[in-house]
Motif scaffolding. Structure first.
Motif, PDB file in Angstrom:
ATOM      1  N   ASP A 327      -9.707 -90.555 -40.943  1.00 40.66           N
ATOM      2  CA  ASP A 327      -9.317 -91.704 -41.758  1.00 40.66           C
ATOM      3  C   ASP A 327      -7.788 -91.826 -41.739  1.00 40.66           C
ATOM      4  N   ALA A 328      -7.280 -92.943 -42.287  1.00 42.63           N
ATOM      5  CA  ALA A 328      -5.818 -93.117 -42.343  1.00 42.63           C
ATOM      6  C   ALA A 328      -5.217 -92.017 -43.226  1.00 42.63           C
ATOM      7  N   VAL A 329      -4.125 -91.417 -42.747  1.00 39.42           N
ATOM      8  CA  VAL A 329      -3.543 -90.273 -43.471  1.00 39.42           C
ATOM      9  C   VAL A 329      -2.094 -90.552 -43.822  1.00 39.42           C
ATOM     10  N   GLU A 330      -1.763 -90.343 -45.094  1.00 38.13           N
ATOM     11  CA  GLU A 330      -0.357 -90.365 -45.554  1.00 38.13           C
ATOM     12  C   GLU A 330       0.031 -88.920 -45.799  1.00 38.13           C
ATOM     13  N   PRO A 331       0.975 -88.350 -45.051  1.00 42.20           N
ATOM     14  CA  PRO A 331       1.343 -86.959 -45.302  1.00 42.20           C
ATOM     15  C   PRO A 331       1.824 -86.753 -46.740  1.00 42.20           C
ATOM     16  N   LEU A 332       1.687 -85.533 -47.234  1.00 43.00           N
ATOM     17  CA  LEU A 332       2.044 -85.207 -48.626  1.00 43.00           C
ATOM     18  C   LEU A 332       3.537 -85.437 -48.852  1.00 43.00           C
ATOM     19  N   ARG A 333       3.861 -86.164 -49.937  1.00 40.86           N
ATOM     20  CA  ARG A 333       5.271 -86.392 -50.302  1.00 40.86           C
ATOM     21  C   ARG A 333       5.501 -85.814 -51.683  1.00 40.86           C
ATOM     22  N   LEU A 334       6.344 -84.780 -51.732  1.00 41.46           N
ATOM     23  CA  LEU A 334       6.563 -84.129 -53.026  1.00 41.46           C
ATOM     24  C   LEU A 334       7.654 -84.803 -53.839  1.00 41.46           C
ATOM     25  N   ASP A 335       8.409 -85.724 -53.192  1.00 42.70           N
ATOM     26  CA  ASP A 335       9.516 -86.339 -53.933  1.00 42.70           C
ATOM     27  C   ASP A 335       9.061 -87.440 -54.879  1.00 42.70           C
ATOM     28  N   HIS A 336       7.732 -87.676 -54.945  1.00 44.63           N
ATOM     29  CA  HIS A 336       7.230 -88.687 -55.882  1.00 44.63           C
ATOM     30  C   HIS A 336       6.344 -88.083 -56.965  1.00 44.63           C
ATOM     31  N   VAL A 337       6.272 -86.755 -57.018  1.00 42.91           N
ATOM     32  CA  VAL A 337       5.318 -86.128 -57.938  1.00 42.91           C
ATOM     33  C   VAL A 337       5.815 -86.233 -59.378  1.00 42.91           C
ATOM     34  N   ALA A 338       4.936 -86.675 -60.261  1.00 44.87           N
ATOM     35  CA  ALA A 338       5.254 -86.675 -61.693  1.00 44.87           C
ATOM     36  C   ALA A 338       4.626 -85.429 -62.310  1.00 44.87           C
ATOM     37  N   ALA A 339       5.370 -84.778 -63.197  1.00 52.33           N
ATOM     38  CA  ALA A 339       4.849 -83.553 -63.823  1.00 52.33           C
ATOM     39  C   ALA A 339       5.254 -83.534 -65.283  1.00 52.33           C
ATOM     40  N   ASN A 340       4.515 -82.757 -66.070  1.00 50.31           N
ATOM     41  CA  ASN A 340       4.817 -82.715 -67.502  1.00 50.31           C
ATOM     42  C   ASN A 340       4.663 -81.300 -68.030  1.00 50.31           C
ATOM     43  N   ILE A 341       5.564 -80.941 -68.931  1.00 50.83           N
ATOM     44  CA  ILE A 341       5.437 -79.658 -69.638  1.00 50.83           C
ATOM     45  C   ILE A 341       5.005 -80.007 -71.049  1.00 50.83           C
ATOM     46  N   PHE A 342       3.842 -79.479 -71.447  1.00 54.98           N
ATOM     47  CA  PHE A 342       3.216 -79.917 -72.703  1.00 54.98           C
ATOM     48  C   PHE A 342       3.709 -79.099 -73.891  1.00 54.98           C
ATOM     49  N   THR A 343       5.015 -79.120 -74.096  1.00 51.98           N
ATOM     50  CA  THR A 343       5.596 -78.484 -75.270  1.00 51.98           C
ATOM     51  C   THR A 343       5.849 -79.577 -76.315  1.00 51.98           C
ATOM     52  N   ALA A 344       6.469 -79.228 -77.425  1.00 45.27           N
ATOM     53  CA  ALA A 344       6.828 -80.242 -78.433  1.00 45.27           C
ATOM     54  C   ALA A 344       8.337 -80.176 -78.649  1.00 45.27           C
ATOM     55  N   PRO A 345       9.114 -81.139 -78.124  1.00 44.44           N
ATOM     56  CA  PRO A 345       8.698 -82.312 -77.381  1.00 44.44           C
ATOM     57  C   PRO A 345       8.250 -81.963 -75.963  1.00 44.44           C
ATOM     58  N   GLU A 346       7.508 -82.908 -75.363  1.00 40.91           N
ATOM     59  CA  GLU A 346       7.100 -82.730 -73.972  1.00 40.91           C
ATOM     60  C   GLU A 346       8.281 -83.038 -73.041  1.00 40.91           C
ATOM     61  N   ILE A 347       8.214 -82.472 -71.837  1.00 44.50           N
ATOM     62  CA  ILE A 347       9.248 -82.728 -70.828  1.00 44.50           C
ATOM     63  C   ILE A 347       8.548 -83.289 -69.590  1.00 44.50           C
ATOM     64  N   ALA A 348       8.780 -84.561 -69.316  1.00 44.19           N
ATOM     65  CA  ALA A 348       8.148 -85.177 -68.138  1.00 44.19           C
ATOM     66  C   ALA A 348       9.226 -85.480 -67.109  1.00 44.19           C
ATOM     67  N   THR A 349       8.891 -85.249 -65.857  1.00 45.08           N
ATOM     68  CA  THR A 349       9.867 -85.484 -64.788  1.00 45.08           C
ATOM     69  C   THR A 349       9.191 -86.191 -63.621  1.00 45.08           C
ATOM     70  N   VAL A 350      10.002 -86.936 -62.879  1.00 42.69           N
ATOM     71  CA  VAL A 350       9.488 -87.520 -61.639  1.00 42.69           C
ATOM     72  C   VAL A 350      10.638 -87.681 -60.653  1.00 42.69           C
ATOM     73  N   GLY A 351      10.291 -87.586 -59.384  1.00 41.55           N
ATOM     74  CA  GLY A 351      11.289 -87.814 -58.334  1.00 41.55           C
ATOM     75  C   GLY A 351      12.290 -86.686 -58.233  1.00 41.55           C
ATOM     76  N   ALA A 352      13.485 -87.048 -57.768  1.00 41.10           N
ATOM     77  CA  ALA A 352      14.520 -86.037 -57.527  1.00 41.10           C
ATOM     78  C   ALA A 352      15.030 -85.475 -58.854  1.00 41.10           C
ATOM     79  N   SER A 353      15.217 -84.155 -58.907  1.00 42.84           N
ATOM     80  CA  SER A 353      15.841 -83.535 -60.080  1.00 42.84           C
ATOM     81  C   SER A 353      17.344 -83.493 -59.831  1.00 42.84           C
ATOM     82  N   GLU A 354      18.115 -83.293 -60.905  1.00 41.96           N
ATOM     83  CA  GLU A 354      19.568 -83.237 -60.744  1.00 41.96           C
ATOM     84  C   GLU A 354      19.955 -82.038 -59.866  1.00 41.96           C
TER      85      GLU A 354
END
Ligand SMILES: Cc1cc2nc3c(=O)[nH]c(=O)nc-3n(C[C@H](O)[C@H](O)[C@H](O)COP(=O)(O)OP(=O)(O)OC[C@H]3O[C@@H](n4cnc5c(N)ncnc54)[C@H](O)[C@@H]3O)c2cc1C
Length: 457
Positions: A327-354
């Protein structure tokens, strides 16, 4: 043939079936994998209870009086809910797979050469031949030989859901995402918590401002955070546990949670014998379309060490099957991954980090808008948090972002859209946000970056 029924495995199974393949999933523990049974689902269910209690802490500031009784956590009930929810989710996924015509086999599998899987079950061994194999066996908690878990006082995160009394004083060893999430949750549930961190600050590797803010919140809520303190081992005492630090100090508590990472479940399952290359840490080496060193053998998820997130595992699995089945394949791209740390407050990040932008020597502009300035945050009694954006100085394209807020996981999506579709800060700033809303701070950050890379007169 799919070895391991976690998100890496079951999402792949669904894709392969849709593409017309005969699919068998071998799973030794339960469909849904560690993600559903011991990691993501149980931890986030426990954290839902902790989140409610954290919200209740703001009640006095909003003019609510509790009449003196307060809230008490019944950990037996909380954990019964956690386990029931995880089991139900696992059963749902299994039913879905079977409805789609996927065969689920319960047992421990291993490769017997590149095209064959052998499964040990109650009635002996069965061999299955397959032209495509996906290895998605996940990882298990790293155990320190000097702090061997006993399931009662010295615990891994997989054993927490069988506690029926709240630890009086919980020592959490490890201040990565897992350690920080459980430390915060148990503090909110009512335990005294000591967080033992080998680094200068909690959450090494995450956005520095977010980590510093979270550590400040932890401390202000009475959590003891021991920085630059490496645990050497833990032992049971007459009343609880003692954690020995490498510098000779001893920390006493009622329980200890050891959260010092995970090891891939790749040993003893015939991978090296079949010619599959493993890294020094035992992870399966894969490329961006999940291929291993052996033709027809793919790998996905935590066993590859690419990025330990359920969403990434699932994507790697889907990519593997698309590639294997033409099937059509898009190779894995990690520079678009959104992630979250479920603390209080939560920390969500996406794309390039500083950190990444600095390491790459990339040119970027950034701004941080504290939530304390946001009208909705004020109304909700939220003080701790911010929105941070990174953008290209001339083109204005949004490169990444960080949201620190209650339910930041739900707020990060507009930034994810911007990163995924290469929107500019002007695109983001030009879209309406509800007034008043927390997401208004995202648009404000984007507005602040308008023309930020242009030379000032
Ligand atoms: C406490 C905690 C919280 C987390 N929270 C989040 C979160 O909120 N969001 C997020 O995205 N990620 C989270 N993660 C990460 C997430 O759990 C993993 O990235 C995800 O589980 C990886 O999926 P997987 O399919 O690779 O492996 P797993 O989910 O580990 O599944 C692998 C499966 O393979 C089976 N298996 C292993 N060996 C064999 C064998 N030889 N034969 C048969 N079966 C085998 C195992 O029993 C297991 O069921 C968390 C992790 C932890 C530890």
């Amino acid at each position: 043939m799919i070895l391991g029924g976690g998100p890496g495995g079951y999402e792949a199974a669904l894709v392969a079936r849709r593409l017309g393949a005969q699919v068998t999933v071998i799973e030794r523990q339960g469909v849904g994998g560690a993600a559903v049974l011991t990691d993501v689902v149980p931890s986030k269910t426990l954290i839902a209870t902790a989140e409610w209690l954290t919200l209740a802490e703001t009640a006095p500031a909003l003019g609510i009086r509790d009449g003196g009784a307060g809230h008490r956590v019944d950990l037996t009930a909380v954990n019964a809910r956690v386990r029931a929810l995880a089991d139900a989710q696992s059963a749902d996924i299994r039913a879905r797979l079977e409805r789609e015509g996927i065969v689920v086999v319960t047992g421990e599998g291993r490769l017997d050469g590149p095209g064959r899987v052998v499964v040990g079950g109650e009635t002996g061994e069965t061999a299955y031949d397959a032209d495509t194999i996906l290895v998605s066996v996940g990882a298990t908690p790293r155990v320190l030989p000097t702090a061997v878990p006993d399931g009662e006082r010295i615990l891994t995160w997989t054993q927490l859901y069988h506690l029926d009394e709240l630890p009086q004083r919980l020592i959490v060893v490890g201040s990565g995402v897992t350690g920080a999430e459980f430390a915060g949750a148990y503090r909110a549930l009512g335990s005294d918590v000591v967080l033992v961190s080998s680094r200068d600050r909690v959450l090494p590797g995450e956005d520095e401002d977010a980590a510093a803010l979270l550590e400040g919140v932890f401390r202000s809520h009475g959590m003891e955070v021991l920085s630059r303190s490496r645990a050497a081992g833990a032992e049971r005492t007459a009343t609880g546990v003692a954690v020995h630090l490498e510098d000779g100090r001893v920390v006493e508590g009622s329980h200890v949670l050891v959260a010092v990472g995970a090891v891939p479940a790749t040993s003893g399952i015939g991978l090296a014998e079949a010619g599959v290359t493993l890294s020094g840490s035992g992870h399966v080496v894969v490329d961006k379309v999940s291929r291993t060193s052996v033709r027809g053998v793919y790998a996905a998820g935590d066993c590859t060490g690419v990025l330990p997130l359920a969403s990434v595992a699932a994507q790697q699995g889907r990519i593997a099957m698309a590639h294997a089945l033409g099937d059509a394949v898009e190779p894995l791209r990690l520079d678009h991954v959104a992630a979250n740390i479920f603390t209080a407050p939560e920390i969500a990040t996406v794309g390039a980090s500083e950190k990444r932008l600095r390491e790459r020597g990339a040119r970027y502009v950034t701004t941080t808008i504290p939530l304390a300035r946001n009208p909705r945050a004020k109304m909700l009694g939220m003080r701790d948090g911010f929105v941070k954006l990174f953008a290209h100085p001339e083109a204005g394209v949004v490169l990444g972002g960080v949201v620190v807020a209650q339910r930041a996981s739900e707020m990060i999506f507009p930034i994810t859209l911007a990163v995924a579709h290469r929107l500019t800060v002007d695109d983001v700033a030009g879209a309406f946000t509800v007034y008043p809303s927390l997401s208004g701070s995202i648009a404000e950050a984007a507005r602040t970056l308008h023309g930020a890379g242009e030379p000032r007169a």
